[in-house]
Scaffold this motif. Sequence first.
Motif, PDB file in Angstrom:
ATOM      1  N   LEU A 169      17.327  46.690  43.213  1.00  0.00           N
ATOM      2  CA  LEU A 169      16.435  45.970  42.389  1.00  0.00           C
ATOM      3  C   LEU A 169      17.045  45.267  41.228  1.00  0.00           C
ATOM      4  CD1 LEU A 169      13.468  48.382  42.199  1.00  0.00           C
ATOM      5  CD2 LEU A 169      13.680  46.570  43.641  1.00  0.00           C
ATOM      6  N   SER A 170      17.926  45.889  40.615  1.00  0.00           N
ATOM      7  CA  SER A 170      18.843  45.205  39.386  1.00  0.00           C
ATOM      8  C   SER A 170      19.486  44.097  40.080  1.00  0.00           C
ATOM      9  CB  SER A 170      19.484  46.333  38.698  1.00  0.00           C
ATOM     10  OG  SER A 170      20.198  45.631  37.808  1.00  0.00           O
ATOM     11  N   ASN A 171      20.483  44.401  41.069  1.00  0.00           N
ATOM     12  CA  ASN A 171      21.409  43.320  41.700  1.00  0.00           C
ATOM     13  C   ASN A 171      20.573  42.264  42.060  1.00  0.00           C
ATOM     14  OD1 ASN A 171      23.517  44.974  41.011  1.00  0.00           O
ATOM     15  ND2 ASN A 171      23.878  45.800  43.191  1.00  0.00           N
ATOM     16  N   ILE A 172      19.498  42.488  42.873  1.00  0.00           N
ATOM     17  CA  ILE A 172      18.712  41.445  43.287  1.00  0.00           C
ATOM     18  C   ILE A 172      18.329  40.297  42.097  1.00  0.00           C
ATOM     19  CG2 ILE A 172      16.597  40.727  44.555  1.00  0.00           C
ATOM     20  CD1 ILE A 172      16.852  43.124  46.124  1.00  0.00           C
ATOM     21  N   LEU A 173      17.644  40.964  41.151  1.00  0.00           N
ATOM     22  CA  LEU A 173      17.207  40.236  40.136  1.00  0.00           C
ATOM     23  C   LEU A 173      18.421  39.533  39.574  1.00  0.00           C
ATOM     24  CD1 LEU A 173      14.589  42.588  38.743  1.00  0.00           C
ATOM     25  CD2 LEU A 173      14.042  40.432  39.965  1.00  0.00           C
ATOM     26  N   TRP A 174      19.386  40.267  39.238  1.00  0.00           N
ATOM     27  CA  TRP A 174      20.616  39.589  38.503  1.00  0.00           C
ATOM     28  C   TRP A 174      21.088  38.487  39.265  1.00  0.00           C
ATOM     29  CZ3 TRP A 174      25.679  39.017  39.457  1.00  0.00           C
ATOM     30  CH2 TRP A 174      26.614  38.663  38.652  1.00  0.00           C
ATOM     31  N   SER A 175      21.213  38.652  40.334  1.00  0.00           N
ATOM     32  CA  SER A 175      22.042  37.406  41.508  1.00  0.00           C
ATOM     33  C   SER A 175      21.112  36.423  41.468  1.00  0.00           C
ATOM     34  CB  SER A 175      21.851  38.035  42.674  1.00  0.00           C
ATOM     35  OG  SER A 175      22.830  39.471  42.930  1.00  0.00           O
ATOM     36  N   TYR A 176      19.735  36.423  41.439  1.00  0.00           N
ATOM     37  CA  TYR A 176      18.826  35.349  41.642  1.00  0.00           C
ATOM     38  C   TYR A 176      18.862  34.387  40.328  1.00  0.00           C
ATOM     39  CZ  TYR A 176      16.979  35.717  46.108  1.00  0.00           C
ATOM     40  OH  TYR A 176      17.032  35.779  47.574  1.00  0.00           O
ATOM     41  N   ALA A 177      18.793  35.230  39.078  1.00  0.00           N
ATOM     42  CA  ALA A 177      18.891  34.893  37.606  1.00  0.00           C
ATOM     43  C   ALA A 177      20.339  34.054  37.372  1.00  0.00           C
ATOM     44  CB  ALA A 177      18.701  35.701  36.529  1.00  0.00           C
ATOM     45  N   THR A 178      21.401  34.613  37.989  1.00  0.00           N
ATOM     46  CA  THR A 178      22.971  34.114  37.818  1.00  0.00           C
ATOM     47  C   THR A 178      22.996  32.708  38.496  1.00  0.00           C
ATOM     48  OG1 THR A 178      23.787  36.417  37.388  1.00  0.00           O
ATOM     49  CG2 THR A 178      25.228  34.535  38.106  1.00  0.00           C
ATOM     50  N   VAL A 179      22.427  32.406  39.872  1.00  0.00           N
ATOM     51  CA  VAL A 179      22.402  31.294  40.546  1.00  0.00           C
ATOM     52  C   VAL A 179      21.590  30.432  40.221  1.00  0.00           C
ATOM     53  CG1 VAL A 179      24.068  32.452  42.170  1.00  0.00           C
ATOM     54  CG2 VAL A 179      21.308  32.409  42.720  1.00  0.00           C
ATOM     55  N   GLN A 180      20.629  30.621  39.375  1.00  0.00           N
ATOM     56  CA  GLN A 180      19.564  30.024  38.759  1.00  0.00           C
ATOM     57  C   GLN A 180      18.828  29.401  39.909  1.00  0.00           C
ATOM     58  OE1 GLN A 180      21.369  26.579  36.618  1.00  0.00           O
ATOM     59  NE2 GLN A 180      22.174  28.016  35.088  1.00  0.00           N
ATOM     60  N   HIS A 181      18.294  30.687  40.846  1.00  0.00           N
ATOM     61  CA  HIS A 181      17.561  30.460  41.764  1.00  0.00           C
ATOM     62  C   HIS A 181      16.145  31.289  41.513  1.00  0.00           C
ATOM     63  CE1 HIS A 181      16.601  29.405  46.340  1.00  0.00           C
ATOM     64  NE2 HIS A 181      15.611  30.180  45.871  1.00  0.00           N
ATOM     65  N   ALA A 182      15.486  31.088  40.659  1.00  0.00           N
ATOM     66  CA  ALA A 182      14.484  31.873  39.997  1.00  0.00           C
ATOM     67  C   ALA A 182      13.092  31.539  40.644  1.00  0.00           C
ATOM     68  CB  ALA A 182      14.072  31.322  38.537  1.00  0.00           C
ATOM     69  N   ASN A 183      12.975  32.379  41.817  1.00  0.00           N
ATOM     70  CA  ASN A 183      11.719  32.395  42.539  1.00  0.00           C
ATOM     71  C   ASN A 183      10.671  33.290  41.826  1.00  0.00           C
ATOM     72  OD1 ASN A 183       9.858  33.414  44.832  1.00  0.00           O
ATOM     73  ND2 ASN A 183      11.007  32.094  45.999  1.00  0.00           N
ATOM     74  N   PRO A 184       9.464  32.652  41.273  1.00  0.00           N
ATOM     75  CA  PRO A 184       8.602  33.311  40.731  1.00  0.00           C
ATOM     76  C   PRO A 184       7.765  34.296  41.340  1.00  0.00           C
ATOM     77  CG  PRO A 184       8.332  31.096  40.368  1.00  0.00           C
ATOM     78  CD  PRO A 184       9.423  31.070  41.371  1.00  0.00           C
ATOM     79  N   ASN A 185       7.569  33.997  42.663  1.00  0.00           N
ATOM     80  CA  ASN A 185       7.037  35.182  43.550  1.00  0.00           C
ATOM     81  C   ASN A 185       8.044  36.542  43.574  1.00  0.00           C
ATOM     82  OD1 ASN A 185       4.774  33.580  44.128  1.00  0.00           O
ATOM     83  ND2 ASN A 185       5.565  32.682  46.110  1.00  0.00           N
ATOM     84  N   LEU A 186       9.067  36.131  43.897  1.00  0.00           N
ATOM     85  CA  LEU A 186       9.938  37.512  43.881  1.00  0.00           C
ATOM     86  C   LEU A 186      10.100  38.041  42.633  1.00  0.00           C
ATOM     87  CD1 LEU A 186      12.602  38.730  45.244  1.00  0.00           C
ATOM     88  CD2 LEU A 186      14.220  37.169  44.118  1.00  0.00           C
TER      89      LEU A 186
END
Length: 301
Positions: free
Chosen positions: A214-231
Amino acid sequence: MHRTIHSFHTFRPRDVTTVILSLAKIIRQIRSQIHQHHRKEMDVSHQAFRNILLLNGDNNEQQQQPNHELFKIFSEEVNRNLSDYDPRCLSNAMYAHAIMEYGENPLLTNGTSCLFDNIAHAAIHQMHKFETQGISNTLWSFAKLNKGQSLLFQCMGDYMTDSLESLREFKPQELSNILWAYATLHEYHGGFFEKAVDAILELDYLHHCKPQELSNILWSYATVQHANPNLFHSIGNHIVSLDDRLDTFNSQCISNIVLAYAKANIHHPALFNKIAKCIGLREGLKHFNSQSIANILWAYA
């Protein structure tokens, strides 16, 4: 060991990678024992392997380095016959180098190309034959060694986005490791990241994810600036539904989670309240390192 080295050229590709991967796992176990040496003595078998597989240095950091002369022989053997390697062998060879953190370029003699470049090239040509674990281990290994391979990541991203019907076949660890690899090497593939959201948000998928995933998923999306609100909201709601202490979440996971929400500029008050309560139940920040404390304070500011 010496007899094995001298006969290495007679080994089949799968046998070669099995030997290298097994030795890499032994090195990982030895390093773990070195870190715990003050609590217990290293067992005899690991001490014997340590004398062969690792360098003899003056401090723990030096003593944890792979024996370059030994593993150069193994790497050269892989590189010499790489055209005979199937996806499983390519993945295992790369994974072995990653888990023993052997990221040197020992294969530049006599004009020979770097092993990692050649593995990436071979993987591109065989990627339609890779299984999910092989894709995950290969991409994770390049990121672990900080060896950027833009063409490989682009081609693998295209393949997973366009040729695979769904990413649901990827286990949570496999998918989270792939996302982490893209983010770590700053290799963004919008189509793949969006398709991964669909898989993660499918029924019950989050319930099979461990805290690190869960941590890796969130960190990855935030890092590449693909912030999907639903996710972010779905994962936040899932964490809120867990026990108050979040006992299975270590300090780094907690730090990376709140940092990801802050970087993505997505607000989830219930999650932040839950984590604040969790930190209080754990006697505050005493068990967090300085980087984790800085991340948490910045996220809550």
